[in-house]
Structures are given as C-alpha cells and as structure tokens.
Design an enzyme around this catalytic site. Structure first.
Site, mmCIF file in Angstrom:
data_model
loop_
_atom_site.group_PDB
_atom_site.id
_atom_site.type_symbol
_atom_site.label_atom_id
_atom_site.label_comp_id
_atom_site.label_asym_id
_atom_site.label_seq_id
_atom_site.Cartn_x
_atom_site.Cartn_y
_atom_site.Cartn_z
ATOM 1 N N ARG A 203 6.315 -24.396 41.888
ATOM 2 C CA ARG A 203 6.500 -23.191 42.268
ATOM 3 C C ARG A 203 7.155 -22.826 40.656
ATOM 4 N NH1 ARG A 203 3.009 -24.219 45.214
ATOM 5 N NH2 ARG A 203 3.672 -23.870 47.996
ATOM 6 N N GLU B 145 3.032 -14.183 40.639
ATOM 7 C CA GLU B 145 1.311 -15.097 40.421
ATOM 8 C C GLU B 145 1.003 -14.299 41.814
ATOM 9 O OE1 GLU B 145 1.897 -19.273 41.326
ATOM 10 O OE2 GLU B 145 1.140 -19.358 43.059
ATOM 11 N N HIS C 240 -2.470 -21.525 39.465
ATOM 12 C CA HIS C 240 -2.441 -23.238 40.651
ATOM 13 C C HIS C 240 -3.702 -23.532 40.827
ATOM 14 C CE1 HIS C 240 0.404 -22.428 44.277
ATOM 15 N NE2 HIS C 240 -0.115 -23.769 44.440
HETATM 16 P P1 NAI Z 1 8.159 -33.495 48.695
HETATM 17 O O1 NAI Z 1 9.386 -32.986 50.222
HETATM 18 O O2 NAI Z 1 7.723 -35.197 49.205
HETATM 19 O O3 NAI Z 1 8.741 -34.222 47.632
HETATM 20 C C1 NAI Z 1 9.680 -33.166 47.790
HETATM 21 C C2 NAI Z 1 11.375 -34.291 46.869
HETATM 22 O O4 NAI Z 1 11.159 -33.740 45.385
HETATM 23 C C3 NAI Z 1 12.062 -34.375 47.164
HETATM 24 O O5 NAI Z 1 11.687 -36.044 46.790
HETATM 25 C C4 NAI Z 1 13.454 -33.997 47.406
HETATM 26 O O6 NAI Z 1 14.799 -35.067 47.414
HETATM 27 C C5 NAI Z 1 13.299 -33.452 46.399
HETATM 28 N N1 NAI Z 1 13.978 -32.531 46.045
HETATM 29 C C6 NAI Z 1 14.320 -31.045 46.706
HETATM 30 N N2 NAI Z 1 15.373 -30.206 45.896
HETATM 31 C C7 NAI Z 1 15.417 -31.024 44.937
HETATM 32 C C8 NAI Z 1 16.637 -31.062 43.782
HETATM 33 N N3 NAI Z 1 17.409 -29.497 43.601
HETATM 34 N N4 NAI Z 1 16.160 -31.013 42.185
HETATM 35 C C9 NAI Z 1 15.513 -32.453 42.452
HETATM 36 N N5 NAI Z 1 14.636 -32.877 42.939
HETATM 37 C C10 NAI Z 1 15.005 -32.508 44.904
HETATM 38 O O7 NAI Z 1 6.888 -32.717 48.058
HETATM 39 P P2 NAI Z 1 5.503 -32.557 47.281
HETATM 40 O O8 NAI Z 1 4.057 -32.917 48.281
HETATM 41 O O9 NAI Z 1 6.105 -33.668 46.069
HETATM 42 O O10 NAI Z 1 5.213 -31.733 46.128
HETATM 43 C C11 NAI Z 1 6.583 -30.815 45.379
HETATM 44 C C12 NAI Z 1 5.834 -30.047 45.637
HETATM 45 O O11 NAI Z 1 5.079 -29.244 44.690
HETATM 46 C C13 NAI Z 1 6.102 -28.736 46.492
HETATM 47 O O12 NAI Z 1 7.404 -28.166 47.311
HETATM 48 C C14 NAI Z 1 4.654 -27.498 46.068
HETATM 49 O O13 NAI Z 1 5.873 -26.274 45.854
HETATM 50 C C15 NAI Z 1 4.012 -28.360 44.705
HETATM 51 N N6 NAI Z 1 2.970 -27.985 45.402
HETATM 52 C C16 NAI Z 1 1.523 -27.340 44.159
HETATM 53 C C17 NAI Z 1 0.715 -27.906 45.107
HETATM 54 C C18 NAI Z 1 0.146 -26.911 43.565
HETATM 55 O O14 NAI Z 1 -1.498 -26.833 43.871
HETATM 56 N N7 NAI Z 1 0.144 -26.562 42.437
HETATM 57 C C19 NAI Z 1 0.234 -28.458 45.442
HETATM 58 C C20 NAI Z 1 0.928 -28.838 46.002
HETATM 59 C C21 NAI Z 1 2.301 -28.556 46.278
#
Ligand code: NAI
Length: 332
Positions: free
Chosen positions: A236, A265, A297
């Site tokens: 993000r 964005e 994105h």
């Molecule tokens: P997820 O929920 O599986 O993993 C997120 C991880 O971040 C968790 O393991 C959590 O413990 C960790 N976390 C939380 N706060 C943190 C911090 N301050 N420092 C370090 N780690 C922390 O989520 P997933 O599916 O891996 O997605 C991650 C992010 O990717 C989403 O939140 C979304 O913003 C972004 N995303 C972007 C997309 C794109 O098209 N560019 C598409 C899908 C997701």
C-alpha cells in the site's frame, strides 16, 4: 433469496469474471464504473450489498448514508481493508467481508518482476532497442545470487516472495511480529526491523497499511539502509513516505525504487490519464528518475487472481444471504 449488489469501480474485466461466476449464485449485480466516494454513494441507495475495491472510500460518511437506506454487507474484492471505516461499519451493524487470499503468487511474482526489471534495466533496454540503440552503457546489473533480501511482512504474499528469492540463491531476512513457520523451514532468518534495514541489499514490503505502519519507511528508516538499496513496495502506497523517497533517490541512498502502489494513487490509478496534465508534483517527480519503475496497482492482475476474487466475493455474499457466519468477515 438473491441479493441486490451495487458493485463499484468495475472495469470490463471485473464484470466479465463476476458475471461468469455469478451464474452459479444468481445475485442481482448492478455494475457502476465510478469509484465509491461521498459524491457517488447515492448510486447504492437501497442496495443491501456493496461491492467495493481498493480505492473505494467506504468511510463513515458513506456508511452513515447507506446503512439507514438498507446496506447490510460490504463485500470487498480485495485483501486489504484499509479503505473501510470498520468502527462505523460496526456501529451500523454492517458486516464487512474480503478476499483474504486470491493469489498471493500474482503479487509476489509482480514484486520479483519489478526487482528483475530494475536490476537489469529492462524498462530502459526496451526503449533503446526500439530506437536502434544497442549500447550497453548504463544497463549494468548485478547477480541476485548471494544478495540479501529483506522481506517486511511474511503473510501469504511475503511468504511467496521468500520462496522465489530463496530459489534465486539469496539470503532472505524477514521482519514480522508473527513469524511464519513455513518461511523458517525454508531458511528465512527473522531479525529485528533495524537489522533487516541495515543488512539488506533489497527491501520489499508485504504488510498491511494500518495507523501503525503508515509511513513506516521514511527518512529515519532510509538512514539505516545500505547505500544504493533497492526498495520495492507492492503493498500500500502510504507505507512509504514518498517525499522522503524522493530525497533518498536524489542523494543516491536509494539505488532502485519499484512501486506498484502510491499513497495518492486514488485519483490516478486504474484510469487512462494520457491526455491529462498530471497535477501531482510528487508523482511527476518520481517519474523523472531513471531508476524508478512504477506500475499502476497491477500486481494482483492475473487471470487466476481475478477468477479467485470473483469466486470468493460471490461465495461471501451467498454465505451472508444464507445467514452463515462468513469465514472471510473482517473483525475490528
Ligand atoms: P497477510 O495478512 O497474509 O500478511 C500480512 C503480514 O504482515 C502478516 O504476517 C502480519 O503479521 C504482518 N504485519 C502486520 N503488521 C506488520 C508490521 N508493522 N511489520 C511487519 N509485518 C507486519 O496479507 P497478504 O495477503 O500477504 O497481503 C499483504 C498486503 O499486500 C495487503 O495488506 C495489501 O495491502 C497488499 N496487496 C497488494 C496487492 C496489489 O495488487 N498490489 C494485492 C493484494 C494485496
């Protein structure tokens, strides 16, 4: 009883996948092209279900308007839910569901595509060759093998990135308050955030945007990184302080910057602005650097992901319709 769903921010590709999957569910989908904002919210008056995407503003003002008119469910077509005011939804008794995992590989592979392109300057080479310029000056890259990659956030996407980067022969460091056993099993080393920033040649962000992680990477974090670091953000936009990144690019601290997201964005991405004057000076400045590669994105944008997004979104809506507890509900 099929539900009436107001689906915002829909492009032809979204409609095609949603319509195809909806044939098995039979809901009444009304597609709206505009983004959901306070100004466009009235389009959803009287709909019990709202279908929303990443830049739709499901804020308190929008919920205050739509809940009294019958809104009961917000069905996000995304994993992230930073654009929803969860407290306001709870106040109004509106359930929020999301698509927690559609294809983590889609985002992970795009992340690595940015890394490889920046390193080998594919974006520049493409233009050069088309102009008959086959000189290699300025295209010098490095081998990934043996380099240290720091992955911040090792949930589903971060884990998939660690899998690819260990395959490249990199040393992979990770920071996450909740370490992932599968990553540890693959040889990923969990370290403190400062250690990750200090030791990594490449830093990539895969955690959600929350008030705590807003501008996590700014001048202070940059100060701890290696000179010439490669920084990638496909998570993000507001995880990075973009103005600080411009400072880091000018000083040479950042050697490569790959972005699929940008903190402002919402007014730019997903639309064709090629005939417009871009008024965002920060974004325009980013575009002037040869070592910055930005995509709009699109990391999620694969067939597998769109199919899965449509499938889970409609399953979420059908589960709600049957009065079942939805396993993809977002808890406050
Ligand atoms: P997820 O929920 O599986 O993993 C997120 C991880 O971040 C968790 O393991 C959590 O413990 C960790 N976390 C939380 N706060 C943190 C911090 N301050 N420092 C370090 N780690 C922390 O989520 P997933 O599916 O891996 O997605 C991650 C992010 O990717 C989403 O939140 C979304 O913003 C972004 N995303 C972007 C997309 C794109 O098209 N560019 C598409 C899908 C997701």
């Amino acid at each position: 009883m099929p539900l009436r769903v107001a689906v915002f921010s829909t492009k032809p590709y979204d409609r095609a996948f949603l319509q195809r999957v909806n044939a098995q569910h039979g809901h009444e989908l009304t597609f709206f092209e505009p983004r959901l904002t306070q100004e466009t919210a009235s389009l959803a008056d009287g709909f019990p279900v709202l279908g929303a995407f990443v830049n739709d503003q499901v804020n308190a003002a929008v919920l205050d308007r739509l809940a009294p008119k019958g809104l009961r469910l917000v069905a996000l077509r995304s994993a992230g839910f930073n654009n929803v005011d969860l407290a306001a939804a709870q106040r109004h008794g509106v359930t929020v569901v999301r698509v927690p995992a559609y294809s983590p590989h889609s985002v992970a592979e795009h992340t690595v595509a940015l890394m490889l392109s920046l390193n080998r300057k594919i974006h520049r080479a493409y233009n050069r060759v088309r102009e008959g310029n086959f000189a290699l000056d300025g295209l010098l890259g490095f081998d990934f093998v043996g380099k240290t990659v720091g992955v911040i956030g090792t949930g589903k996407i971060g884990e998939a990135v660690t899998q690819i980067m260990t395959g490249f022969g990199c040393r992979v460091l990770a920071y996450d308050p909740k370490p992932n056993e599968a990553c540890i099993g693959r040889g990923v080393e969990y370290v403190a955030l400062d250690d990750l920033l200090q030791q990594s040649d490449i830093v990539t962000l895969h955690m959600p945007l929350t008030p705590q992680s807003h501008h996590l990477i700014g001048s202070e974090a940059l100060g701890k990184m290696k000179q010439g670091v490669m920084l990638i953000n496909t998570s993000r936009g507001a995880l990075l302080d973009t103005r600080a990144m411009i400072g880091g690019l000018k000083s040479g601290k950042i050697g490569y910057l790959g972005l699929d997201v940008y903190e402002e964005e919402a007014d730019l991405f997903f639309e064709d602005h090629s005939e417009d004057v871009i008024r965002d000076d920060v974004f325009s400045r980013l575009l002037t650097f040869p070592n910055v590669l930005i995509t709009g994105h699109q990391a999620f944008f694969t067939e597998t992901a769109l199919e899965q997004i449509a499938t889970t979104t409609l399953e979420n809506i059908s589960a709600f319709e049957r009065g079942e507890e939805c396993r993809n509900a977002v808890k406050q």
